[in-house]
Write an enzyme that holds these catalytic residues in place. Structure first.
Site, short mmCIF file in Angstrom:
data_model
loop_
_atom_site.label_atom_id
_atom_site.label_comp_id
_atom_site.label_asym_id
_atom_site.label_seq_id
_atom_site.Cartn_x
_atom_site.Cartn_y
_atom_site.Cartn_z
N HIS A 170 16.18 -4.32 -4.25
CA HIS A 170 14.72 -4.52 -4.20
C HIS A 170 14.39 -5.63 -5.18
O HIS A 170 14.90 -5.65 -6.30
CB HIS A 170 14.02 -3.22 -4.59
CG HIS A 170 12.56 -3.20 -4.27
ND1 HIS A 170 11.65 -3.99 -4.92
CD2 HIS A 170 11.85 -2.48 -3.36
CE1 HIS A 170 10.44 -3.77 -4.43
NE2 HIS A 170 10.53 -2.85 -3.47
N ARG A 197 2.64 -6.79 -4.26
CA ARG A 197 2.58 -8.06 -3.54
C ARG A 197 1.74 -7.93 -2.27
O ARG A 197 0.97 -8.81 -1.92
CB ARG A 197 4.00 -8.55 -3.20
CG ARG A 197 4.69 -9.17 -4.41
CD ARG A 197 6.16 -9.44 -4.14
NE ARG A 197 6.93 -8.21 -4.13
CZ ARG A 197 7.86 -7.91 -3.23
NH1 ARG A 197 8.14 -8.76 -2.27
NH2 ARG A 197 8.52 -6.78 -3.30
#
Ligand code: FAD
Length: 626
Positions: free
Chosen positions: A249, A269
């Site tokens: 990740h 994000r």
């Protein structure tokens, strides 16, 4: 004969995360007497940690969304290596599974007009993740547990016993699966608290044990992720696929050292957060690969406009699939443009008002304040890649979740195929629900097919499983399991991490073979009552087997794709896309990796893509006739 507690069930589900609970609910609803076993506390599974949400093409936030778009995104995310039938079932069934959760009592966040709200995530064309703030996994587990309690209440009405047909065995670890000939006959394990042995006689076992992250040093995973289900399946004769694909990740915490690897959700994000290097540059624009160029913005202005007007602008490159973002961060840090603690900056503070941040990302706000003394409403976070998810797992039939071993099923992170070489965020929670249900159904159908002829337990196998479990107590003066575990994690991190090289992987395999001899001579102190050293010693065998699969398959695959990046073979190769690497144990218990051809995608699914896009992934012979 080994002294132990015995139970008899139709279906035994190993694992009480989303996949295990959904499988157990289904098996019980199909009339099967079902046990749920978990080595952690009931409710403490990785599913509970899921933050961002559950991907399902419900079309609530953008009516253009549908299963075909979700299917395309999933295949693109997995770089076309996915089992296409699994990706199809997943995209088609995920919306029903989310609705079903609401009938169990879940309450997802709403749009202003009262529909289930959906958020943006990397690789998803439209806002698609049903969520509950950044605590979606908690709601999923809470609801599935609530459903289990309601089924137990029904059973009480009918039988006077809450646990007549559905019982949870928490803090109970399975160490071996048992067979009668080729077929599953049960599972052997121990109670973590007392160390006493326990045996489950059952013709069908569903593995739902999650992933393998604890083989790596920097990981978002917690102590249960030791690859038990992967290794149990192999020892029982099942095969694993896609083990070379590990998802790093892009955004884990990098500071302070005690919390390195803890996840920073992609929702940061998705909700507007941007990545910057130490020079203040939004560097992701430099890292959009050709295969994705048409779908991603080229300027900051266009990327920023997309949040308000996604139909007329392209997506920000911060929302590329995770493998792309992780590699980009890795490159920035290597080029000397990293933060003081070796990550990059993730900034949401300059993008959203403080109250919006605390409303949308309450857990992240709390996590950074408590663990790093950083206020994310006022300053950027420092983030870097962390081992997060294993795409590889038990090779299963897509429709029934059955493995090659009769009576053995697998669902959730322990199963392979669905996500190909890289999983899109949010596609795990939906995977658990879709394939958890199918595994429960598959197991129930299998039991129905057996009639009265049930596989029997062989007492010699039970004695052997007990002797294996007690072996670390037998030897004096051997090595401590904690030392071996630390060295294993370091080796996997350094030699089979984000960027891989042939000589490093060969070195890793050499070290793994040394660990194998050292593990055989491990000693644990004390006795069987709650003894974490003993538990780790047993888990280590599994972590080692899984690591051998990851390193062996990674060495063999001579291309870069998704969660497998080779320094020496930097591009994707369509010839390799057609191949699966299958891991199995030979008669001496040694991991063998062999190649197998993928089944070509069905014609009507191929037609969902433009020919130009297919050309980027498929060989000439695989392309549809024009
Ligand atoms: P788990 O939920 O981990 O359950 C595994 C179960 O198996 C546990 O009950 C464990 O005790 C049991 N078990 C293991 N070994 C044994 C054994 N030997 N004997 C008995 N029991 C055993 N995915 C998304 O889609 N969206 C997200 O927003 C998201 N966020 C995430 C955030 C974090 C921090 C993490 C770590 C993961 C996230 N993921 C997300 C991924 C997702 O949460 C996991 O892939 C998923 O929950 C796995 O579910 P599972 O049911 O397969 O396994």
């Amino acid at each position: 004969m080994t002294e132990l507690e015995r139970h008899s069930y139709d279906v035994v589900v190993i694992g009480a995360g989303g996949a295990g609970l959904r499988a157990a609910i289904e098996a019980r609803e199909q009339g099967k007497k079902t046990a749920i076993i978990c080595k952690s506390l009931f409710g403490k599974a990785h599913t509970v940690m899921a933050e961002g949400g559950c991907a399902a093409a419900m079309g609530n936030a953008n009516s253009n969304d549908n299963w075909q778009v979700h299917y395309r995104d999933t295949m693109r995310g997995g770089k076309f290596l996915n089992n296409w039938r699994m990706a199809e079932l997943h995209a088609q069934e995920a919306p029903d599974r989310v609705w079903e959760l609401e009938t169990y009592g879940a309450l997802f966040d709403r749009t202003p007009d009262g529909r289930i709200s959906q958020r943006n995530f990397g690789g998803h064309t439209y806002p698609r993740l049903a969520h509950v703030g950044d605590r979606t996994g908690l709601e999923l587990i809470r609801t599935l547990q609530q459903k289990i309690v309601s089924l137990q209440q029904e059973d009480f009405e009918a039988t006077g016993d809450y646990e007549a047909n559905l019982k949870v065995y928490a803090e109970c670890t399975i160490t071996e699966l048992l067979k009668d000939g080729d077929a599953i006959s049960g599972a052997f394990g121990y109670w973590r608290e007392s160390g006493r042995f326990i045996l489950f006689e059952a013709p069908a076992v569903v593995l739902a044990t999650g992933g393998v992250g604890k083989s790596f040093k920097v990981t978002s995973n917690s102590w249960e992720y030791t690859g038990d289900g992967h290794a149990l399946a192999m020892r029982a004769g099942a095969t694993l696929i896609n083990m070379e694909f590990i998802q790093f990740h892009p955004t884990g915490m990098v500071w302070p050292p005690s919390v390195k690897g803890i996840l920073v959700t992609e929702s940061v994000r998705g909700d507007g957060g941007v990545l910057k290097n130490s020079e203040g540059k939004r560097f992701m624009f430099e890292y959009v690969p050709d295969v994705f160029r048409a779908q991603y913005a080229e300027t900051e202005d266009e990327a920023d406009r997309w949040y308000k007007d996604p139909d007329n602008n392209r997506r920000p490159p911060e929302l590329l699939p995770r493998d792309e973002v992780a590699r980009a961060i890795n490159s920035e840090v290597k080029a000397g443009r990293g933060t003081p603690h070796g990550g990059v900056f993730l900034d949401v503070s300059s993008r959203l008002p403080a109250e919006e941040i605390t409303r949308r990302l309450p857990s992240m706000h709390h996590q950074f304040k408590e663990l790093a003394d950083v206020d994310i409403t006022a300053e950027p976070m420092e983030v870097g890649p962390t081992c997060h998810y294993v795409m590889g797992g038990v090779e299963v039939d897509p429709d029934t979740a059955s493995s090659v071993v009769p009576g053995l099923f697998a669902a959730g992170e322990v199963a392979g195929g669905m996500h190909g070489s890289n999983r899109l965020g949010g596609n795990s929670l939906s995977d658990l629900l879709v394939f958890g249900r199918r595994a429960g159904m598959g197991a129930a159908m299998y039991v129905d097919g057996l009639g009265a002829a049930r596989p029997k337990i062989d007492e010699a196998d039970v004695d052997a499983a007990a002797a294996d479990a007690l072996a670390p107590f037998e030897l004096e003066g051997g090595e401590n399991p904690y030392t071996i575990h630390q060295e294993l994690q370091q080796s996997m991190n350094d030699l089979v991490g984000i960027i891989r090289k042939e000589e490093e992987m060969e070195q890793a395999l050499g070290r793994l073979s040394e660990f194998r001899s050292r593990i055989a001579k491990m000693t644990v102190e004390g006795h069987r009552q709650f003894n974490p050293g003993w538990h780790l010693a047993l888990d280590l065998r599994n972590m080692l087997t899984v690591s051998e699969c990851v390193a062996g398959a990674a060495l063999m695959r001579q291309e870069s794709r998704g969660g497998h990046t080779r320094d020496d073979f930097p591009g994707m190769n369509p010839e390799w896309r057609k191949k699966l690497l299958v891991c199995a144990l030979d008669a001496d218990g040694v991991v063998n990796v062999t190649e197998k051809e993928q089944i070509p995608m069905r014609e009507d699914l191929l037609e969902l893509f433009e020919l130009d896009e297919l050309k980027k992934y498929l060989t000439e012979e695989e392309l549809p006739a024009t």
